[in-house]
Design an enzyme around this catalytic site. Structure first.
Site, short mmCIF file in Angstrom:
data_model
loop_
_atom_site.label_atom_id
_atom_site.label_comp_id
_atom_site.label_asym_id
_atom_site.label_seq_id
_atom_site.Cartn_x
_atom_site.Cartn_y
_atom_site.Cartn_z
CE LYS A 23 -4.00 1.84 2.59
NZ LYS A 23 -4.88 1.62 3.75
CB SER A 51 -8.26 3.41 2.61
OG SER A 51 -7.41 2.83 3.58
CB SER A 87 -8.43 0.53 5.50
OG SER A 87 -9.13 1.73 5.33
N1 GLN Z 1 -13.26 3.80 5.90
C1 GLN Z 1 -12.76 4.24 7.17
C2 GLN Z 1 -12.37 5.68 7.07
O1 GLN Z 1 -12.69 6.26 6.10
C3 GLN Z 1 -11.60 3.39 7.57
C4 GLN Z 1 -10.36 3.71 6.84
C5 GLN Z 1 -9.19 2.92 7.27
O2 GLN Z 1 -9.32 1.89 7.93
N2 GLN Z 1 -8.01 3.45 6.97
O3 GLN Z 1 -11.78 6.25 7.92
#
Ligand code: GLN
Length: 483
Positions: free
Chosen positions: A75, A150, A174
């Site tokens: 990532k 994400s 994410s």
């Molecule tokens: N979707 C969640 C957010 O927008 C989690 C994102 C994540 O785990 N980095 O914060």
């Protein structure tokens, strides 16, 4: 389907060289990328250099780590020395880290073949990868849909077999939510199990790095390689790491599994509920006892998270000011330079969170929001503590729906936030959570099952997940366009 063990065997038996394997995967990436767009940067030179080193080792008759010669994607919020690391933000467009994150250094040292850096929602804020400042990644099972987020690029790359395994990060879901949307296995480890040195911080009391794989075993092998104490991360736990391969058993006799009642409520797609119920029947058939568990404060997870995470983000993102990293907009005064740089460099969702977090931490509202959220966080943790007094592992759907269409939720942040309803409480409590495929909906889209363990009980997650996986065929399916 190619697993780590299969490729390892081919290398050890000299059926293929590491360079041949790397070349095959790079060619596959080239063929599929125009449609999937999992990557922000490809690193073919690094991949081939790593592969050559592995081949030299084999030629010298040296023993080989399981990950040596295995194509892996990272990532793009993991710092890689000499390789761009953008967090999918325009503000870090030209940023090349002068140092390497601990986890990626470990992988390089083991001979893993890094093929590239994957797309994400800007600074890991989002659930669809549509908040990337660069491009949108497609879901390999239906190119008109999102891969989740994400860590959508990592999940899509593994599902499309552009790599064997990948790393993501999980602050509120994410890793697990994109794993669910893309039909792969994803694990968020216990807070503190994996070093975050070199992971670009989003919400520091929640962030964890974790593995993606097409099988539970592949995810376990990758976690084994990255877990462990790191003096450079003060939150990393100084504890021995068990040998996870010992827990990949097929019987669940004696294991107690709890179903989180509250995750079967409003907003859950019928088809997801049915798949999870069938999975529960399967777990029972494998010998586990199933019991319903109530976590009444679970439903406060989402509002709690959307105070704590933006609060921490507003502090963490203060460092992007045009002085030390990334882009800089010219201006007559220092304040103007900060303002113009941040206005240009950050996307809309990141700005929304910085504003929210600045507000909830401000002197007049700190007690009403931030402090209160921290108290609720403790209550949520207490619900889990109580649950683990009577069961070993908890089960829920990973996400209330299967992958949605690109563009479907971009205008409505709240509906986007709701896709993390079931994953967020796990981060708030610092627990390990794993998502694995448990079926497909009528449109051929994967459905994910979430397993939640007690602190440092990744072993039990691997045990339950492996036993379930080996008794089903879900992991053998492949997205048709990639054939
Ligand atoms: N979707 C969640 C957010 O927008 C989690 C994102 C994540 O785990 N980095 O914060």
């Amino acid at each position: 389907m190619t697993s780590i063990r299969q490729l390892h065997q081919q290398l050890v038996n000299k059926e293929k060289t590491a360079v041949e394997i790397a070349t095959e995967f790079l060619a596959r990436i080239e063929a599929l990328e125009p449609q999937v767009k999992s990557f922000l940067h490809l690193t073919p030179d690094l991949a081939l250099a790593q592969a050559r080193k592995v081949d030299e080792k084999i030629a010298r008759g040296e023993s080989l780590h399981l990950l040596a010669g295995i194509p892996i994607a990272l990532k793009d919020n993991l710092c890689t020395k000499g390789i761009p690391t953008t967090c999918a933000s325009r503000i870090l467009e030209n940023f090349v880290p002068p140092y390497e994150s601990t986890v990626t250094q470990k992988l390089r040292d083991l001979g893993a073949v890094i093929v590239g850096k994957t797309n994400l929602d800007e600074f890991a804020m989002g659930s669809s990868t549509e908040n990337s400042g660069y491009h949108v990644t497609a879901n390999p099972w239906d190119l008109s849909r999102v891969p989740g987020g994400s860590s959508g690029g990592s999940a899509a790359a593994v599902a499309a077999q552009e790599c064997v395994v990948a790393l993501g990060s999980d602050t509120g879901g994410s890793i697990r939510q994109p794993a669910s949307f893309c039909g792969v296995v994803g694990l968020k480890p216990t807070y503190g199990l994996v070093s975050r040195f070199g992971l670009v911080a989003y919400a520091s009391s929640l962030d964890q790095i974790g593995p993606f794989g097409r099988t539970v075993e592949d995810a376990a092998i990758l976690l084994q390689a990255i877990a462990g104490y790191d003096p450079q991360d003060s939150t990393s736990l100084n504890l021995p790491i068990p040998d996870y391969s010992q827990f990949l058993k097929t019987s669940l006799k004696g294991l107690k599994i709890g179903v989180i009642k509250e995750t079967f409520g409003e907003g859950l797609d019928q088809v997801v509920a049915e798949a999870v119920n069938q999975a529960l029947a399967q777990l029972k058939a494998l010998g586990a006892t199933i019991k319903e568990i109530s976590c009444p404060r679970f439903r406060y997870g989402l509002p709690t998270y959307y105070i704590i995470a933006p609060s921490e983000a507003s502090a963490n993102l203060a460092r992007y000011d045009g002085v030390k990293y990334g882009i800089r907009e010219d201006a007559d005064s220092l304040i103007d330079m900060y303002t113009k740089t941040r206005a240009k460099g950050f996307g809309a969702e990141v700005k929304r969170r910085i504003m929210l977090g600045t507000y909830t931490l401000s002197a007049g509202y700190y007690d009403a929001y931030y402090l209160k959220a921290q108290k609720v966080r403790t209550l949520i943790k207490e619900d889990f503590d109580r649950a683990f007094q009577s069961v070993d592992v908890l089960v829920s759907p990973t996400s209330p729906t299967t992958a949605f269409k690109a563009g479907e939720k971009t205008a409505d942040p709240l509906s986007m936030y709701l896709s993390d309803l079931m994953t967020i409480p796990v981060n708030l409590a610092g627990l390990p959570g794993l998502s694995l495929p448990c079926g497909f909906d009528g449109q051929g889209l994967p459905i994910g099952l979430q397993l939640v363990g007690n602190v440092l009980r990744e072993d039990q997650l691997f045990h339950v997940a492996h036993a379930y996986e080996q008794s089903t065929d879900w992991h053998k399916r492949q997205p048709s366009f990639t054939n």
